[in-house]
Design a protein around this motif. Structure first.
Motif, PDB file in Angstrom:
ATOM      1  N   VAL A   2     -22.957 -42.996 -91.779  1.00 30.33           N
ATOM      2  CA  VAL A   2     -22.829 -42.135 -90.600  1.00 30.33           C
ATOM      3  C   VAL A   2     -21.681 -41.147 -90.775  1.00 30.33           C
ATOM      4  CG1 VAL A   2     -22.325 -42.121 -88.123  1.00 30.33           C
ATOM      5  CG2 VAL A   2     -23.846 -43.856 -89.071  1.00 30.33           C
ATOM      6  N   TYR A   3     -20.611 -41.580 -91.403  1.00 25.99           N
ATOM      7  CA  TYR A   3     -19.471 -40.684 -91.609  1.00 25.99           C
ATOM      8  C   TYR A   3     -18.771 -41.005 -92.916  1.00 25.99           C
ATOM      9  CZ  TYR A   3     -16.723 -44.651 -89.764  1.00 25.99           C
ATOM     10  OH  TYR A   3     -16.163 -45.885 -89.565  1.00 25.99           O
ATOM     11  N   ARG A   4     -17.939 -40.071 -93.329  1.00 26.62           N
ATOM     12  CA  ARG A   4     -17.032 -40.291 -94.443  1.00 26.62           C
ATOM     13  C   ARG A   4     -15.658 -39.806 -93.997  1.00 26.62           C
ATOM     14  NH1 ARG A   4     -19.196 -37.321 -98.201  1.00 26.62           N
ATOM     15  NH2 ARG A   4     -20.475 -38.957 -99.151  1.00 26.62           N
ATOM     16  N   GLY A   5     -14.702 -40.744 -93.958  1.00 21.90           N
ATOM     17  CA  GLY A   5     -13.388 -40.388 -93.446  1.00 21.90           C
ATOM     18  C   GLY A   5     -13.486 -40.032 -91.975  1.00 21.90           C
ATOM     19  N   GLY A   6     -13.083 -38.808 -91.634  1.00 19.63           N
ATOM     20  CA  GLY A   6     -13.105 -38.381 -90.240  1.00 19.63           C
ATOM     21  C   GLY A   6     -14.201 -37.388 -89.935  1.00 19.63           C
ATOM     22  N   GLN A   7     -15.228 -37.310 -90.794  1.00 19.21           N
ATOM     23  CA  GLN A   7     -16.271 -36.316 -90.611  1.00 19.21           C
ATOM     24  C   GLN A   7     -17.647 -36.967 -90.669  1.00 19.21           C
ATOM     25  OE1 GLN A   7     -16.014 -33.038 -93.333  1.00 19.21           O
ATOM     26  NE2 GLN A   7     -17.674 -31.893 -92.389  1.00 19.21           N
ATOM     27  N   ALA A   8     -18.489 -36.632 -89.683  1.00 16.36           N
ATOM     28  CA  ALA A   8     -19.854 -37.151 -89.676  1.00 16.36           C
ATOM     29  C   ALA A   8     -20.633 -36.575 -90.851  1.00 16.36           C
ATOM     30  CB  ALA A   8     -20.545 -36.814 -88.368  1.00 16.36           C
TER      31      ALA A   8
END
Length: 328
Positions: free
Chosen positions: A16-22
């Motif tokens: 759904v996301y990687r780090g703080g980005q969708a």
């Protein structure tokens, strides 16, 4: 997919996301499921955060999520403890305060030090974990306390790279105690079962990026799965997948989720011709590289040994190179 399944069980990081980005289309797929009335669960092995904090993190990335839609390995571990211990029993918590709160919510008493009254040990990842914490856990486990690990993920993906995961800390206690924990998180069944039951699902679909947790957890639970190549698993890793970690469907990312389900199924390969000749896979045709990967899976999974690829067209060579697969 929404015609076939009544619940979508999403992994988080890498799916759904990687780090703080969708990741691409993740928010759109969740919105489409909600609009259709399809149940959604965000299923994570991360036990360091409370379900409400996970939902808040998702909403900050414009992914619609309610606290009730979050299922964590911490919740599953607390449930396992409550099933096997008496109300009010003391449980030594090796993890965050969020994990301690989950233990308290099921009627058990979280503590931070070993005593003769400790009946259980729950272990989840915490960046503040110390040798002293592990020492308390070792004493309790050797004294006969029920040991429950939230998960046994060896590594933790971060923006800096792979860091030691909860499984690495669990292994330290394995060595120190000669004991094995009850595992609550993926690929073990407690977390998956809890997610399916909370969604009221009769035909759920697991969506994830890791073979050894998401997909193996789906296989262990007897449900279908969709692998996305936006996280840990590589095309080469998929072709080496053991029988216990093979997905039903494969997509490069969630942007193709609204397409025909059968086109995403492993074995389909629109535009590609795949022929096995001894230890060589001859590839001809043209089309989407991910479709070629789906077509290659049965050949590799049924082979007795490793196979090499022979590109019979320029398009095949380009697709194999795009997938990072060796030619010749």
């Amino acid at each position: 997919m929404l015609d076939r399944y009544d619940a979508l069980l999403f992994d988080l990081d890498g799916t759904v996301y990687r780090g703080g980005q969708a990741l691409p289309a993740a928010a759109d797929v969740v919105d489409a499921a909600h609009a259709r009335g399809t149940a959604v669960r965000f299923v994570t092995n991360n036990a360091s955060r409370a379900p409400g904090a996970v939902a808040e993190h998702l909403r900050a990335m414009s992914v619609s999520a309610d606290t009730a839609e979050v299922s964590t390995s911490g919740q599953a571990a607390a449930a396992v403890l409550s099933e096997r211990l008496a109300d009010g029993d003391r449980v030594l918590v090796l993890g965050t305060e969020a994990l301690a709160d989950l233990v308290a919510e099921v009627g058990l008493t979280p503590v931070r030090a070993f005593s003769d009254e400790v009946k259980g040990v729950v272990q989840g990842l915490s960046p503040q974990m110390t040798w002293a914490d592990l020492a308390e856990g070792a004493l309790a486990i050797r004294a006969g306390a029920l040991w429950v690990a939230c998960n046994v993920d060896r590594t933790l993906p971060t923006e800096r790279g792979l860091l030691p995961g909860n499984g690495s800390m669990v292994h330290a206690l394995r060595v120190a105690t000669d004991q094995e924990p009850v595992v609550a998180g993926k690929p073990a069944t407690p977390l998956m079962r809890q997610s399916i039951e909370s969604a009221g699902a009769g035909r759920p679909l697991v969506v994830g990026d890791r073979l050894d947790t998401d997909i193996e957890g789906a296989v262990s639970s007897g449900v279908d799965s969709l692998l996305v190549l936006t996280g840990v698993c590589t095309p080469e890793g998929l072709l080496r997948a053991g029988e216990h970690e093979r997905p039903t469907y494969v997509l490069a990312d969630l942007t193709g989720f609204d397409g025909p389900a059968d086109a995403m199924r492993v074995g389909s390969g629109d535009g590609w011709e795949v022929e096995v000749d001894g230890n060589t896979v001859r590839v001809d045709g043209s089309g989407d590289p991910t479709a070629l990967l789906r077509a290659l899976c049965p050949a590799h999974w049924s082979a007795a040994g490793s196979l090499t690829h022979d590109a019979r067209s320029a398009a095949a060579r380009t697709a194999l190179t795009t997938l990072g697969l060796a030619i010749g």
